[in-house]
Design an enzyme around this catalytic site. Structure first.
Site, PDB file in Angstrom:
ATOM      1  N   ASP A 100       0.822  -1.216   0.000  1.00  0.00           N
ATOM      2  CA  ASP A 100       0.000   0.000   0.000  1.00  0.00           C
ATOM      3  C   ASP A 100       0.853   1.262   0.000  1.00  0.00           C
ATOM      4  O   ASP A 100       0.447   2.310  -0.514  1.00  0.00           O
ATOM      5  CB  ASP A 100      -0.897   0.066   1.240  1.00  0.00           C
ATOM      6  N   ALA A 101       2.044   1.151   0.595  1.00  0.00           N
ATOM      7  CA  ALA A 101       2.924   2.317   0.716  1.00  0.00           C
ATOM      8  C   ALA A 101       3.282   2.898  -0.642  1.00  0.00           C
ATOM      9  O   ALA A 101       3.604   4.090  -0.748  1.00  0.00           O
ATOM     10  CB  ALA A 101       4.197   1.937   1.469  1.00  0.00           C
TER      11      ALA A 101
END
Length: 366
Positions: free
Chosen positions: A150-151
């Site tokens: 997700d980063a």
């Protein structure tokens, strides 16, 4: 001959009117979604957290495409309210996602935004030691800066826009360093998908996690974060940047894989390789995919004949998930792996994904 020209003119005019009508419906749906979301604020940690960060990325792109002042008003209001600050965890990529909307607002009027807090965050995040960089975090999966896929949506798009606006190219090299760490750790070269984190990788853990059908676990929204983030990065990454082709080729590879996993109803399931586990569409992942695939078509990267039907079908399915009052349903709750959603489940990042999808559909030549 005159009659033929008249027929062609009528056909072209009718086609153009049809597209204008479709675009009007899309923009109306986007406005309703934002108005409902603004009236129902929600966040996990604070108004500057990643959930609002993702939502306001969608609002930013909605304004960029439509120039509708209602979107810009929402961006400015939240920016002033937040004093243009990211959240407080400078070691955590999630907490700078909100700065994308600040940077976009800054592009609409010179010196509108105080970029100082964003610069301070990035300088600390990218260049100062922390428990993930030095491997001292007690959780074994948190041994790199961007240890979860997700980063790759949260920080890299902010960094590329910040570099574009300030001209400080050193940030791109830092971004690429940490992006490659995540890629090397989590990208599955066989499936062309990202594991959410090392807990979902095979051959890494004592007991491999798997779906009931025996397949690997690939979370739809996790890969939505990655593909949507790649489209955002490529939008602002200089084409002459030495690593540009890495991001372009990765985008193409994932885009092709994602298209192959789209279901007949137009949406994607929460578990990409085990759709029967939760046999219904999920809007946050599907919204990010729709945005990213439409962006590829609009920028001449993806083949129009191949991808336009998929994107159009996806948008129609997304629009069907919007309630009459504007709420966007069928959004999986906050999580890290495939879980169900319902017609009444919503989150602000789901609205953001919906707005992102609409922003590119409006540009699409159908």
């Amino acid at each position: 001959m005159k009659r033929l020209l008249l027929i062609l003119l009528v056909f072209a005019t009718t086609k153009n009117m049809g597209q204008q009508m479709d675009n009007k419906a899309i923009e109306t749906a986007m406005v309703k979604a934002m108005e409902w979301q603004e009236a129902h604020p929600i966040f996990a940690l604070a108004p500057t957290d990643w959930t609002n960060g993702a939502y306001y990325v969608g609002v930013s792109k909605a304004h960029e495409t439509t120039k509708n002042p209602i979107f810009l008003a929402a961006l400015k209001t939240q920016g002033y309210r937040n004093h243009w600050k990211p959240l407080y965890r400078t070691y955590h990529a999630d907490d700078v996602a909100i700065s994308y909307s600040y940077l976009y607002a800054n592009s609409t009027r010179k010196n509108l935004v105080d970029l100082g807090p964003t610069k301070e965050f990035l300088d600390t995040h990218l260049y100062e030691p922390n428990k993930w960089k030095d491997g001292t975090d007690k959780n074994k999966e948190k041994k790199i800066l961007w240890w979860w896929c997700d980063a790759l949506f949260m920080a890299p798009p902010v960094i590329t826009v910040y570099t574009k606006q300030t001209g400080e190219e050193k940030y791109l090299d830092a971004m690429h360093k940490y992006y490659m760490e995540t890629y090397d750790l989590l990208f599955d070269q066989e499936e062309h998908l990202f594991a959410r984190d090392t807990r979902y990788q095979w051959g890494v853990n004592e007991k491999d996690l798997k779906e009931p059908n025996g397949k690997k676990i690939f979370w739809a929204r996790g890969n939505g974060w990655v593909l949507g983030g790649l489209a955002l990065v490529l939008t602002d990454l200089p084409k002459d940047y030495e690593h540009y082709d890495f991001y372009l080729n990765l985008y193409k590879k994932i885009a092709a894989r994602i298209k192959s996993l789209q279901h007949e109803d137009g949406l994607w399931r929460t578990s990409l390789l085990s759709p029967e586990s939760w046999n219904h569409g999920e809007v946050s992942a599907s919204g990010f995919y729709t945005y990213a695939l439409a962006w590829g078509v609009n920028n001449g990267i993806l083949d129009k004949a191949t991808y336009v039907p998929a994107v159009t079908k996806a948008w129609n399915a997304l629009a069907a998930c919007q309630h009459e009052n504007g709420m966007v349903g069928w959004v999986q709750d906050i999580g890290a792996d495939p879980q169900p959603a319902t017609a009444d489940s919503w989150q602000n990042y789901g609205t953001g994904a919906f707005l992102l999808a609409g922003s590119e559909l409006l540009k699409l030549e159908r």
